[in-house]
Design a protein around this motif. Structure first.
Motif, short mmCIF file in Angstrom:
data_model
loop_
_atom_site.label_atom_id
_atom_site.label_comp_id
_atom_site.label_asym_id
_atom_site.label_seq_id
_atom_site.Cartn_x
_atom_site.Cartn_y
_atom_site.Cartn_z
N ALA A 72 24.06 37.73 63.62
CA ALA A 72 24.20 37.86 64.88
C ALA A 72 24.87 36.39 65.27
O ALA A 72 25.93 36.25 66.14
N LEU A 73 24.23 35.18 64.67
CA LEU A 73 24.71 33.92 65.20
C LEU A 73 26.18 33.67 64.52
O LEU A 73 26.92 32.97 65.23
N LEU A 74 26.35 34.38 63.34
CA LEU A 74 27.67 34.17 63.00
C LEU A 74 28.65 34.67 63.70
O LEU A 74 29.88 34.14 64.21
N ALA A 75 28.61 35.99 64.44
CA ALA A 75 29.34 36.67 65.40
C ALA A 75 29.62 35.57 66.44
O ALA A 75 30.58 35.36 66.89
N VAL A 76 28.66 35.15 66.99
CA VAL A 76 28.75 33.94 68.12
C VAL A 76 29.60 33.04 67.79
O VAL A 76 30.45 32.41 68.28
N ASP A 77 29.29 32.42 66.57
CA ASP A 77 29.82 31.27 66.10
C ASP A 77 31.32 31.65 65.92
O ASP A 77 32.31 30.77 66.26
N VAL A 78 31.87 32.74 65.53
CA VAL A 78 32.99 33.14 65.09
C VAL A 78 33.95 33.32 66.61
O VAL A 78 34.98 32.51 66.64
N ILE A 79 33.12 33.72 67.68
CA ILE A 79 33.89 33.76 68.97
C ILE A 79 33.96 32.29 69.41
O ILE A 79 35.20 32.02 69.99
N ASN A 80 32.94 31.47 69.36
CA ASN A 80 33.01 30.16 70.05
C ASN A 80 34.12 29.26 69.26
O ASN A 80 34.95 28.77 69.86
N LYS A 81 34.24 29.38 67.84
CA LYS A 81 35.26 28.81 67.13
C LYS A 81 36.62 29.11 67.61
O LYS A 81 37.62 28.34 67.67
N ARG A 82 36.99 30.41 68.12
CA ARG A 82 38.05 30.88 68.50
C ARG A 82 38.46 30.39 69.87
O ARG A 82 39.38 30.75 70.61
N GLY A 83 37.36 29.61 70.45
CA GLY A 83 37.55 29.18 71.88
C GLY A 83 36.73 29.64 72.63
O GLY A 83 36.43 29.26 74.01
N GLY A 84 36.22 30.89 72.64
CA GLY A 84 35.26 31.46 73.29
C GLY A 84 35.86 32.82 73.70
O GLY A 84 36.73 33.44 73.35
N LEU A 85 34.83 33.59 74.80
CA LEU A 85 35.41 35.14 75.01
C LEU A 85 36.61 34.85 75.89
O LEU A 85 36.65 33.90 76.96
N ASN A 86 37.47 35.73 76.10
CA ASN A 86 38.60 35.73 76.87
C ASN A 86 38.27 36.55 78.13
O ASN A 86 38.39 37.88 78.19
N MET A 87 37.81 35.94 79.33
CA MET A 87 37.32 36.83 80.27
C MET A 87 38.45 36.07 81.31
O MET A 87 39.00 35.02 81.27
N PRO A 88 38.16 36.73 82.61
CA PRO A 88 39.02 36.45 83.48
C PRO A 88 38.92 35.00 84.07
O PRO A 88 39.77 34.30 84.23
N GLU A 89 37.72 34.61 83.83
CA GLU A 89 37.55 33.18 84.44
C GLU A 89 37.98 32.11 83.33
O GLU A 89 37.85 30.81 83.55
N GLY A 90 38.41 32.72 82.32
CA GLY A 90 38.93 31.84 81.22
C GLY A 90 38.14 31.84 80.08
O GLY A 90 37.37 32.76 79.94
N LYS A 91 38.24 30.88 79.28
CA LYS A 91 37.60 30.92 77.75
C LYS A 91 35.94 30.77 78.15
O LYS A 91 35.32 29.71 78.79
N VAL A 92 35.07 31.67 77.41
CA VAL A 92 33.97 31.57 77.97
C VAL A 92 33.03 31.21 76.48
O VAL A 92 33.03 32.17 75.95
N GLN A 93 32.42 30.41 76.52
CA GLN A 93 31.53 29.85 75.15
C GLN A 93 30.20 30.77 75.15
O GLN A 93 29.84 31.15 76.23
N ILE A 94 29.85 31.23 74.21
CA ILE A 94 28.59 31.95 74.02
C ILE A 94 27.41 31.22 73.40
O ILE A 94 27.50 30.45 72.43
N GLU A 95 26.11 31.43 74.20
CA GLU A 95 25.11 30.95 73.45
C GLU A 95 24.05 31.99 72.98
O GLU A 95 23.65 32.77 73.96
N GLY A 96 23.46 32.05 71.81
CA GLY A 96 22.88 33.08 71.34
C GLY A 96 21.35 32.57 71.56
O GLY A 96 20.99 31.71 70.93
N VAL A 97 20.67 33.28 72.30
CA VAL A 97 19.07 32.93 72.47
C VAL A 97 18.27 33.70 71.58
O VAL A 97 18.05 34.82 71.78
N VAL A 98 17.92 33.26 70.78
CA VAL A 98 16.96 33.72 69.64
C VAL A 98 15.38 33.91 70.25
O VAL A 98 14.88 32.81 70.65
#
Ligand code: ATP
Ligand code: ATP
Ligand code: MG
Ligand code: MG
Lengths: 229, 329, 391, 264, 290
Positions: C30-56
Motif C-alpha cells: 500500500a505504501l509503495l502505491a502511495v509512494d509511486v503517486i507522490n513521486k510522480r507529483g501527486g494525484l491529478n485533481m482539479p485543484e492541482g497535484k495532490v500529495q497523499i499521506e498513508g495513515v497506517v
C-alpha cells in the motif's frame, strides 16, 4: 561495646503513620529469661517483630553481641540464632508436622529432633498429620518446637501459653527453664504466674512506652505485675 | 449537604468525561465509556468479592448476542434490544452462577474462561446458521431511528452511554455503602465467619455474581448497538484477560478505577499504536512499570494523593484543629 | 516537501497478532502505491497535484478494534480506506461503508455472501475476491491440471474455511472428482497429526488443505514428517511467500498451491505479464530490499485503483469514485495483467492466481526462491456467477 | 430421666467425628439446658473445638445426632442454626479484616436484629446503622470506641479477639459458644469480659471452652472434661476437678492418691 | 464406528501431543503451584527457546544444540525478569503477577519482533526417521519428545520431593514471613524455581519448534490452552499437570479423529466439567489458599 545478647535502645516503631512504640529500651543478657507484659495493644508483639526484623524501626538501635540488627533481613537475623515465635499460630498448613520440622532443621542445620520430641511428646503421634488440621494447642507446640531446633541463642516468644492446657503450661515452664540453660529468652506473656515463675527480669509496656522494669526477684511476683495489665 | 457530598465525586468524574468528549475523538470516548462499564463488573468481583474472572467476555457476548438476536430477527428498537441484552445477562448468570460461585477464586477464574470458550464455539460454529459464524450478525442497517435520542448514530449514542455509565456508577457507589457491599467484603475476608454470623455466603456471592455479570452484559448490549455488529470473537479467550488487566491497572476495588483504567488502557493502545508500530512493546513494558510502581493501580495510588491535597486545601480555609490522626490508641 | 494540497488515505491492517507478517507485506504494498503517486507529483485533481499521506493503523484482526480504528480514520478525514487480512472484518467495514459511503478497498478476501446484491456497498471494491474463488481455483487446478480424482479436503473451521470448501466442492463436482474425505480444524490448531492419520486412511490422491499462517506451516511440516507427501499430492489451497518462509525447504518441496501473484514469472508463457511483474518487483525491491509477496501485490493494486478512481472521478466523493471505476466496463490494468471490475465489485483478473509448486532444498537458489510457476487461472469463470449473487 | 424442668437447648447424642483414622470426637453425648453456663476443658487436641464445630455445623458428624431447642439440626448449615439463635467465636480469631471495627459490628447487628432477606441487604446502608445505640454501647463496653473506625487488619490480636466476642454478644443469641475467649487477653480485659458475661447469665445459655480455668471457675456452673475425644467427667467444677482421671489427663498429676482414688 | 487401527494411532499421537503439552505447561505449573504466581511470561521463554533454537541451529547446523542454547537463554531471561520484576511481586496478590507477567509477555513479544522480525522462521526436524509402532508410522522425533517429557517429569519430582527446597517453597507460599523467621531465604529459592521453570519453558519451545511455525505470537496463541491444562491438573500439583497434559493430549487427538473442531473446545468443556464436579482440579489440594 556491650556483649549483651540483645540490646534495644530508644526503639521507635510505627505501622505507616500510626506510631506504636516510643523510645523502648531493653537489655537481655545471656541465659536470661526476660518477660514482657502489658495490655492488649500495648505494643508487645510490635517490639518482638522489630527485633526479629519483620518491621523496620523508625528510630533507635537493636544490637546483639555488638552486631547491629536494624536493616537486616528476617532470615539473616534468624540465621544468627535469634528465633521468633509469633503469636498468630500460623503453621504451614499444607505441610505435615514432619515437614514443618524438617524446614526448621533445614534452616538451622540441626537434624536432631530428640530434644524437641522430648519436650513435646505429643508431636510424636502427630508427625504425619497436616499441620493445618492441628488443634490450637498442638500448633503452639509445633511452632515452639520448630523454633528451638538448632539451639538458638535468643528465643523471642509471643504469648506461648495462649491456648495451652494447664498441664502443658506447667510443662512449658520446665521447657523454658531447660532452654534458658543454653539460650536467652524473651517471652511476651499474659499469664503472670507462669512468667513470674521463670523470669529473671520483667518489662512492662503500656501504650507503646516502657513503664516498668522489674529485676529484683522479690518484685517478680504476679501481684506486683498485676497493675500493669 | 451530605447528599451533595455523596454525589460530588461522581459529578466531578463525569464532568471530566464531558471534557474528554470535547477534546478527544468520538470513537475514543464511546469506547472508554462502554469499556469501563464492561470492567466495573470485573472490578467488583475481584475487589469486593475476591473472585477473579477470566470469563468476562462470556457475559459480554451474552449481552451482545441478546441484543443482536432481538435486533436482527425480531424488532428494530435499539432500546428494547439493550433491555433484551440485560435480561439475557441476568438469565445466563443466574443459570451458571449457582454452579460457579461454589468454586475457589482461582478455579472460578478458569471455569469462566471455559464458559467463554464454549460460548465462542457455540456462536462461531454450532449456531452458525443463526449467528452467521464469525462473519457476525450485522445489525447496523436493521436498527430503527429512535425519536429524541437516535442511538444508532455514534454521537447520540455517546449521550446515551454517558447517562447509562453515570447510572451504573451511582449504583456501584451505592452498593459500596450498602450492607450488601460490606457483606461481599466480609465474604472475601473470611467466608466462614460470615456464615457463622448467619449470612448465606453462597447467596451473597451469587447475588454479586449476577449483579456484576449483568453489568457486563449491559456493556455487551451497548457494544452491539454501537458497533452495529456482533461476532463470536467478542468472547474469544484471547481477550479474556483484558478486563482483568484494566481492573488492576485502574486499581482493584476502587470505584473510579475502571474509568481511569479504561482511559489509560484504550488510550495507551489507540494512541501508541498510531505513532509506533511496535505498540505491544511499549504497552507491555508500561504495564509492567505501572504494576511495579503502584500496588494499587493508577487510581488506587492517585486517590490518596488527591485526597490529601484536597484536605490540605480545606485546612488552609479552616482554623487548624489539633491533629488527632497520629495518636497511637 | 511540496506545500500543495494533501489528502490522507487509511491503511488499516492487523499489524499485531497472528497475521502480522502478512499484514506487514500488505502495508508495504500500500505504501509503495502511495509512494509511486507522490513521486510522480501527486494525484491529478482539479485543484492541482495532490500529495497523499498513508495513515497506517492496526486493526489487530479483531472486529471491534477494527471498526473503532476505522472510525478514527474517518474522524481524521481520510478520503479512502483499505486494508484487512481478517476476512470478517472486511465484511464488517463493508457494512459500515454501505451506511456512510467511503471508498473502501479491502486487500484480503471477503466472504462470498458479502458480494450479494444489496450487501456489497456501492463504494467497496474487492481486489481479492472471496474465499469461494480461492477454493474453486484450487479444486479446479488439482483436478484439471494435476489430474487428480480423489480429494481429501481439510477446511478451517470458520466461515472463511467453509467458503473455500464450497468452492472446492463446486470445482470437484464440475470436473467429476470425488471427495473421499472432509474435516475441518479450528484456527489455532498446532498439531494435525491425528487428522493426518485420517487423511492417510482415506487414501486420496490429493490432499487439499485450506489453512493459513501458523496453522498451515504446522500442517505442512507435519505432513512432511509423517511422509504423507510420498503417498499423495499435497495441495495447500493458497499460499504466500511469508508463510512458505516458515517452512524448511524439505517440507515445502513438491507442495502445490495457488498464489495470487508470484514475483518471478520468468518462465511464464504470457511475457507481457511477466514484464509487468518484473517491473513491479524491481520497484518493490528497491524500496524494501526483497521481492513482493502476493498480498503486497494485491494491496498495491487495490490502492492504485483507489487513486485511479480519485483521478478519474476528479473527486473523493464515494459515488463519483464508484461511477468512475465502473466506467468503460470497469476495465483496468494491473501489475499482474489486465482485469475488470464486475457488477458485484469483484475484480476479474486475467490471471486470478498462479499454480505454484514448492522448491526443495537443492532447488532454492536464494532466500526468496520458493516456487516454480506451473500454470494459472483467471477471468470471469473463477468468480461465482453473478446470477447466483442475485444480479 | 432428668427431672430438670428447664428446656433443653442442646442435646448431642453419641456424636462421633473421625479424621482419616483419628477419632477426634468419640461418641459424645452432651446436654445443655436453658441458661446453663457450662464449660468444656480438656488437654490439647482433646476434641473440644471439633465438638464446637459439630454443634455449630462447621461439618456434620459421622455418627450421632444433634438437637437444638428440640429440633434436629444434625445436617443443618450454620447460617440456619444462627437463625435459630446460635452464635459462636473461633479459637483462631475470625473477623472481617478489610472492614472497619464498627462495620464488623454492623454486620452482626443487622443480621441479628433485622433478619434481612438477601434483597434487603441491597436496600440498607451500613452508614445508617453505625450510630445505633446498641452498637455504640457495645463499643464502649469492650473498650473499642477508640478503634471504631480502624480497619481490623491493623489491630493487635487481643483487640481482634475483643471485637469478635463483641460481635457475638451484640447479636444477643440464645446460645453463645465461646472458644477460648480469654486467650490473648490481658487481666484487665479478662475481668471486663467476665463482667459482661456475668450480666448475661440467666438470659443466655453460655458454653465456653477455656484453658484458663482459674479465671472462669467461679463463673461456670458446670464443667465437661474431654480427653482424646471422649467425655471423661461431667458435673459441677469442684467435682470434676477432683475426678482422678481428670487430674491425670488434664493436669497430669499422677499422685499416689490420684492413682489410689482411681482404683477405688 | 472408528477404525480400530485409526483409534490406536490416535492414542499414540495423543501421547506425543500430551508430552508437548506437558513441556509447554510445566513452567507455568511450577510457578503457579509452587510460588502462587501466574507467570504468563513462561510463554515468552517458550518463544525465546524456539527462536534461539532456530538461530543457533542455523549457525551450527544441529537442532539439539539449538534447543540447548534455547534452554540456557530462556533460563537467563527468566533470571533477569525474576530479579527485576517478580522479586517485587511475590508478596502481592496473585492477580498482580498475572497482569505483570502479561505485560512482560506482550513486551517481550515486541522485543522478539524487533530482533527476529515478523517473518516466521523454519526449524527442521532433527530426526527424519519413522518407526512402525503397532501398525502406525510414528516419527522418531516425537518419541524422543515423549521420552524427554518423562525425564523432565522425573527430574522435577525428585527436585520437589527429595530436596527440602520443594517443601520450603510450599511453606513460603503460605507465609513468607514465617519461613524467613526460621532463617530461610525464601526468595532465593523462588529465584531458583523461577529460573528452572523458565528454562523448562525454553526447552518446550526448542522441542516444539520443529513441529510448528516459529513466529512472534506463538506464545500468546497457546496461552489459554496452557492455562487450561494446568487447571485441569489442579493447582500446586506437578503430577496433576503431568496427568492432565496427557489427558488433554488424548482428548485432542481422539477428539480430532471424531470431528476435528472438537479438539479445540473439548478440553475446555472437560475442564468445566471437572471443576464443577471436583472444584480443585484433579490433584489440587484443597488447603492451599492465599
Ligand atoms: N499491621 C498493623 N498496622 C497498623 N497498626 C497495627 C498493626 N499491627 C498492630 N497495630 C497496632 O499497634 C498497636 C500495638 O500492637 P501489638 O500487636 O504490638 O500489641 P500487643 O501488645 O501485642 O497486643 P496483644 O496483647 O493484643 O497481642 C495496637 O494498637 C495495634 O492496633
Ligand atoms: N480437619 C481435621 N483433619 C484431621 N485432623 C483434625 C482435623 N481437625 C482436628 N483434627 C485433630 O483432631 C484433634 C482434636 O482437635 P480439636 O481442635 O478439636 O482440639 P481441641 O480440644 O480444641 O484442642 P486445643 O485445646 O489445643 O484447641 C486434634 O488432634 C487435631 O489434630
Ligand atoms: Mg500481641
Ligand atoms: Mg481448640
Amino acid at each position: 561495646m556491650s556483649n549483651q545478647i540483645l540490646e534495644v535502645k530508644g526503639l521507635n516503631a510505627a505501622y505507616g503513620e500510626s506510631k506504636v512504640l516510643f523510645d523502648v529500651s531493653i537489655a537481655v543478657r545471656d541465659k536470661q529469661v526476660v518477660g514482657c507484659v502489658g495490655r492488649n495493644g500495648a505494643g508487645k508483639s510490635t517490639l518482638l517483630k522489630s527485633i526479629a526484623g519483620f518491621l523496620r524501626p523508625t528510630a533507635g538501635n537493636v544490637t546483639s553481641e555488638g552486631v547491629d540488627l536494624v536493616g537486616r533481613t528476617a532470615y539473616a537475623i534468624a540465621g544468627m540464632g535469634i528465633k521468633y515465635v509469633p503469636q498468630d499460630k500460623k503453621v504451614f498448613s499444607d505441610l505435615t508436622v514432619r515437614e514443618n520440622l524438617e524446614l526448621g532443621s533445614y534452616a538451622s542445620g540441626d537434624y536432631n529432633w530428640d530434644p524437641v520430641l522430648a519436650f513435646f511428646p505429643k508431636l510424636k503421634v502427630l508427625l504425619d498429620r497436616k499441620a493445618g488440621y492441628l488443634s490450637g494447642g498442638e500448633r503452639q507446640m509445633l511452632m515452639i518446637g520448630r523454633a528451638i531446633l538448632g539451639k538458638p541463642k535468643l528465643l523471642l516468644v509471643d504469648e506461648p501459653t495462649e491456648g495451652l492446657a494447664p498441664s502443658i503450661v506447667t510443662h512449658l515452664k520446665d521447657v523454658f527453664r531447660e532452654l534458658s540453660k543454653s539460650a536467652a529468652l524473651v517471652i511476651v506473656e499474659q499469664n503472670l504466674p507462669m512468667i513470674c515463675g521463670i523470669a529473671n527480669k520483667i518489662y512492662a509496656l503500656n501504650e507503646g512506652r516502657l513503664v516498668a522494669e522489674l529485676t529484683d526477684p522479690e518484685q517478680i511476683r504476679p501481684e506486683v505485675c498485676e497493675p500493669y495489665l | 449537604m451530605s447528599v451533595l457530598r455523596w454525589w460530588s465525586g461522581l459529578l466531578v468524574a463525569f464532568g471530566l468525561l464531558v471534557l474528554l468528549r470535547i477534546f478527544l475523538p468520538l470513537p475514543f470516548n464511546n469506547e472508554i465509556i462502554i469499556f469501563s462499564i464492561y470492567v466495573i463488573g470485573c472490578n467488583y468481583l475481584l475487589g469486593r468479592v475476591g473472585f477473579i474472572s477470566f470469563g468476562q467476555p462470556a457475559y459480554l457476548a451474552v449481552g451482545a448476542y441478546g441484543t443482536a438476536f432481538y435486533l436482527y430477527y425480531f424488532g428494530g428498537n435499539p432500546y428494547v434490544g439493550i433491555l433484551v441484552g440485560i435480561v439475557s445477562g441476568i438469565v445466563v448468570s443466574a443459570l451458571v452462577g449457582p454452579l460457579f460461585v461454589r468454586l475457589r477464586s482461582d478455579y472460578f477464574a478458569l471455569v469462566n474462561l471455559a464458559l467463554a470458550v464454549i460460548i465462542f464455539f457455540l456462536m462461531q460454529k454450532v449456531l452458525a446458521s443463526v449467528t452467521f459464524g464469525d462473519n457476525g450478525l450485522e445489525l447496523l442497517t436493521k436498527m430503527d431511528v429512535t425519536p429524541i435520542l437516535d442511538i444508532s448514530r455514534p454521537d447520540q449514542f455517546w449521550v446515551f452511554a454517558f447517562v447509562s455509565a453515570f447510572g451504573v456508577w451511582a449504583l456501584y457507589k451505592y452498593l459500596d455503602d450498602s450492607v450488601f457491599g460490606a457483606c461481599c467484603l466480609a465474604a472475601k475476608a473470611n467466608e466462614d465467619k460470615l456464615r457463622f454470623l448467619g449470612y448465606s455466603n453462597y447467596g451473597i456471592r451469587l447475588m454479586a455474581f449476577v449483579v456484576a455479570n449483568t453489568t457486563t452484559a449491559f456493556a455487551g448490549a451497548l457494544y452491539a448497538v454501537h458497533q452495529g455488529l456482533v461476532s463470536p470473537e467478542m468472547s474469544s479467550p484471547a481477550r479474556a484477560a483484558d478486563p482483568v488487566v484494566v481492573t488492576i491497572l485502574g486499581g482493584v476495588g476502587t470505584l473510579y478505577g475502571p474509568l481511569v483504567g479504561s482511559i489509560a488502557f484504550v488510550g495507551m493502545k489507540d494512541l501508541i499504536s498510531k505513532v509506533f508500530g511496535h505498540w505491544e512493546l511499549i504497552v507491555g513494558f508500561l504495564l509492567v512499570f505501572v504494576m511495579l510502581a503502584g500496588e494499587r493501580g493508577i487510581w488506587g495510588s492517585l486517590e490518596p494523593l488527591l485526597r490529601r491535597w484536597i484536605l490540605r486545601q480545606r485546612e488552609t480555609d479552616k482554623p487548624v484543629v489539633a491533629d488527632a490522626g497520629v495518636k497511637a490508641r | 516537501q511540496s506545500a500543495g494540497p494533501k489528502i490522507k488515505v487509511g491503511i488499516l491492517l492487523p499489524l499485531t497478532g497472528p497475521f502480522a507478517a502478512v499484514a506487514e507485506t500488505q502495508k508495504q504494498g500500500a505504501l509503495l502505491a502511495v509512494d509511486v503517486i507522490n513521486k510522480r507529483g501527486g494525484l491529478n485533481m482539479p485543484e492541482g497535484k495532490v500529495q497523499i499521506e498513508g495513515v497506517v493503523d492496526d486493526d489487530e484482526s479483531k472486529l471491534d478494534v477494527g471498526v473503532r480504528r476505522y472510525r478514527y480514520l474517518v474522524d481524521q478525514g481520510v478520503k479512502g480506506v483499505g486494508g484487512q487480512t481478517w476476512a470478517p472484518l472486511a465484511y464488517a467495514i463493508n457494512a459500515l461503508v454501505s451506511r456512510d459511503p467511503k471508498p473502501y478497498f479491502p486487500v484480503c478476501v471477503q466472504a462470498k455472501e458479502a458480494f450479494q446484491k444489496g450487501k456489497i456497498a456501492p463504494s467497496t471494491f474487492a481486489a481479492a475476491y472471496s474465499p469461494w474463488t480461492v477454493g474453486y481455483m484450487a479444486g479446479t487446478q488439482a483436478v484439471k491440471t494435476l489430474g487428480k480424482k480423489k480429494i481429501f479436503f481439510l477446511a478451517r473451521s470458520d466461515s472463511w474455511g467453509w467458503d473455500i470448501r464450497d468452492g472446492v466442492y463446486a470445482a470437484a463436482k464440475e470436473n467429476g472428482a470425488e471427495i473421499v474425505g472432509y474435516d475441518e480444524a479450528s484456527l489455532g490448531t498446532s498439531d494435525f497429526t491425528t487428522i493426518l492419520q485420517k487423511v492417510r486412511a482415506a487414501k486420496p490422491d490429493v490432499f487439499i488443505a485450506a489453512q493459513f499462517a501458523a496453522d498451515s506451516v504446522a500442517l505442512l511440516k507435519q505432513v512432511h514428517q509423517m511422509g504423507l507427501n510420498k503417498e499423495m499430492t499435497i495441495f495447500n489451497a493458497f499460499i504466500t511467500n511469508v508463510v512458505a518462509k516458515g517452512l524448511p525447504p524439505e517440507a515445502l518441496q513438491g507442495v502445490y498451491a495457488m498464489h495470487y501473484f508470484y514475483y518471478d514469472l520468468a518462465g511464464f508463457p504470457d511475457q507481457e505479464v511477466a514484464k509487468q511483474a518484473a517491473e513491479f518487483t524491481k520497484l518493490f525491491r528497491d524500496k524494501y530490499g526483497y521481492p513482493p509477496d502476493a498480498y503486497a501485490a494485491i494491496a498495491y493494486i487495490a490502492y492504485m485503483e483507489m487513486f485511479r478512481g480519485f483521478e478519474q472521478a476528479k473527486s473523493y466523493d464515494a459515488p463519483k469514485v464508484t461511477a468512475a471505476l465502473m466506467a468503460n466496463g470497469g476495465k483496468f490494468d494491473s501489475v499482474k495483467g489486465p482485469a475488470s471490475w464486475r457488477e458485484d465489485h469483484q475484480a476479474a483478473f486475467k490471471y486470478g492466481a498462479f499454480l505454484v509448486k514448492g522448491k526443495g532444498p537443492g532447488e532454492q537458489k536464494s532466500e526468496w526462491d520458493l516456487f516454480t510457476v506451473q500454470g494459472s487461472m483467471g477471468g470471469d469463470a473463477i468468480l461465482p456467477p453473478l446470477k447466483s449473487l442475485g444480479y | 430421666m432428668s427431672t430438670d424442668p428447664r428446656a433443653e437447648i442442646i442435646r448431642a447424642e453419641g456424636v462421633t467425628k473421625r479424621f482419616k483414622g483419628l477419632v477426634a470426637v468419640d461418641n459424645v453425648s452432651f446436654v445443655l439446658r436453658e441458661f446453663d453456663v457450662a464449660g468444656i476443658i480438656g488437654s490439647n487436641g482433646a476434641g473440644k473445638t471439633t465438638f464446637f464445630n459439630l454443634v455449630t455445623g462447621y461439618y456434620p458428624p459421622d455418627e450421632g445426632r444433634i438437637y437444638f431447642k428440640g429440633q434436629d439440626v444434625t445436617r443443618m448449615p450454620p447460617e440456619q442454626r444462627v437463625d435459630l439463635g446460635m452464635m459462636r467465636t473461633f479459637q483462631l480469631t475470625a473477623t472481617f479484616d478489610s472492614l472497619t471495627v464498627v462495620d464488623n459490628l454492623v454486620l452482626s447487628y443487622f443480621r441479628a436484629y433485622e433478619k434481612p432477606s438477601l434483597l434487603a441487604l441491597f436496600f440498607n446502608t451500613c452508614k445508617s446503622r453505625r450510630n445505633n445505640p446498641k452498637i455504640v454501647e457495645i463499643l464502649e463496653t469492650f473498650n473499642l470506641a477508640d478503634l471504631r473506625d480502624r480497619v481490623v487488619k491493623n489491630l493487635s490480636l487481643g483487640e481482634k479477639r475483643r471485637l469478635e466476642i463483641a460481635m457475638s454478644i451484640l447479636a444477643d443469641p440464645s446460645l453463645l459458644l465461646l472458644d477460648e475467649p480469654l486467650a490473648g487477653l490481658a487481666e484487665s480485659e479478662i475481668k471486663m469480659l467476665l463482667d459482661v458475661l456475668k450480666a448475661r447469665v440467666g438470659r443466655q445459655t453460655i458454653l465456653i471452652v477455656e484453658h484458663k480455668l482459674s479465671h472462669v471457675q467461679d463463673f461456670l456452673q458446670r464443667l465437661t472434661v474431654m480427653h482424646e475425644g471422649r467425655v471423661i467427667a461431667e458435673g459441677p467444677c469442684e467435682e470434676c476437678l477432683r475426678h482422678p482421671e481428670v487430674r491425670r489427663s488434664y493436669w497430669q498429676i499422677a499422685t499416689e492418691a490420684g492413682e489410689g482414688e482411681a482404683v477405688a | 464406528m472408528i477404525d480400530p487401527q485409526l483409534l490406536l494411532s490416535g492414542v499414540i499421537f495423543g501421547l506425543s501431543m500430551g508430552s508437548v503439552f506437558f513441556l509447554m505447561t510445566v513452567g507455568l505449573s511450577l510457578c503457579f503451584g509452587l510460588m502462587r504466581i501466574i507467570s504468563l511470561d513462561q510463554l515468552l521463554y517458550y518463544s525465546v527457546g524456539a527462536y534461539l533454537t532456530y538461530s543457533v541451529s542455523l549457525a551450527v547446523g544441529n537442532v539439539w544444540i539449538g534447543a540447548l542454547a534455547g534452554v540456557a537463554v530462556a533460563g537467563a531471561t527468566a533470571l533477569f525478569v525474576e530479579r527485576f520484576v517478580f522479586l517485587r511481586i511475590y508478596a502481592r496478590d496473585i492477580t498482580f503477577s498475572m497482569i505483570t507477567s502479561f505485560g512482560i509477555l506482550i513486551g517481550g513479544i515486541g522485543v522478539i519482533k524487533v530482533i527476529w522480525g515478523l517473518v516466521p522462521r523454519p526449524v527442521p526436524v532433527p530426526i527424519e526417521a519413522q518407526w512402525n509402532i503397532l501398525g502406525t508410522d510414528v516419527p522418531v522425533y516425537r518419541l524422543a519428545v515423549v521420552v524427554l517429557a518423562l525425564l523432565v517429569y522425573a527430574g522435577i519430582w525428585l527436585f520437589l520431593n527429595k530436596t527440602i527446597i520443594g517443601k520450603a517453597i510450599r511453606a513460603g507460599i503460605e507465609d513468607v514471613e514465617h519461613v524467613e523467621g526460621l532463617g530461610i531465604n525464601v526468595y532465593r529459592l523462588f529465584t531458583l524455581t523461577f529460573v528452572i521453570a523458565g528454562a523448562l519453558s525454553g526447552l518446550a519451545g526448542g522441542l516444539h519448534a520443529p513441529l510448528i511455525m516459529v513466529f512472534p505470537d506463538m506464545g500468546l496463541e497457546v496461552l489459554a490452552f496452557a492455562f487450561m491444562v494446568v487447571i485441569i491438573g489442579g493447582l500446586g500439583s506437578i503430577k496433576g499437570t503431568f496427568i492432565s497434559a496427557f489427558l488433554v493430549g488424548q482428548v485432542v487427538s481422539i477428539g480430532s479423529l471424531i470431528y476435528a473442531p472438537l479438539a479445540q473446545m473439548a478440553p475446555f468443556a472437560i475442564m468445566l466439567l471437572i471443576l464443577l464436579i471436583k472444584p480443585t482440579g484433579l490433584y489440587g489440594s484443597a488447603m492451599l489458599k492465599r
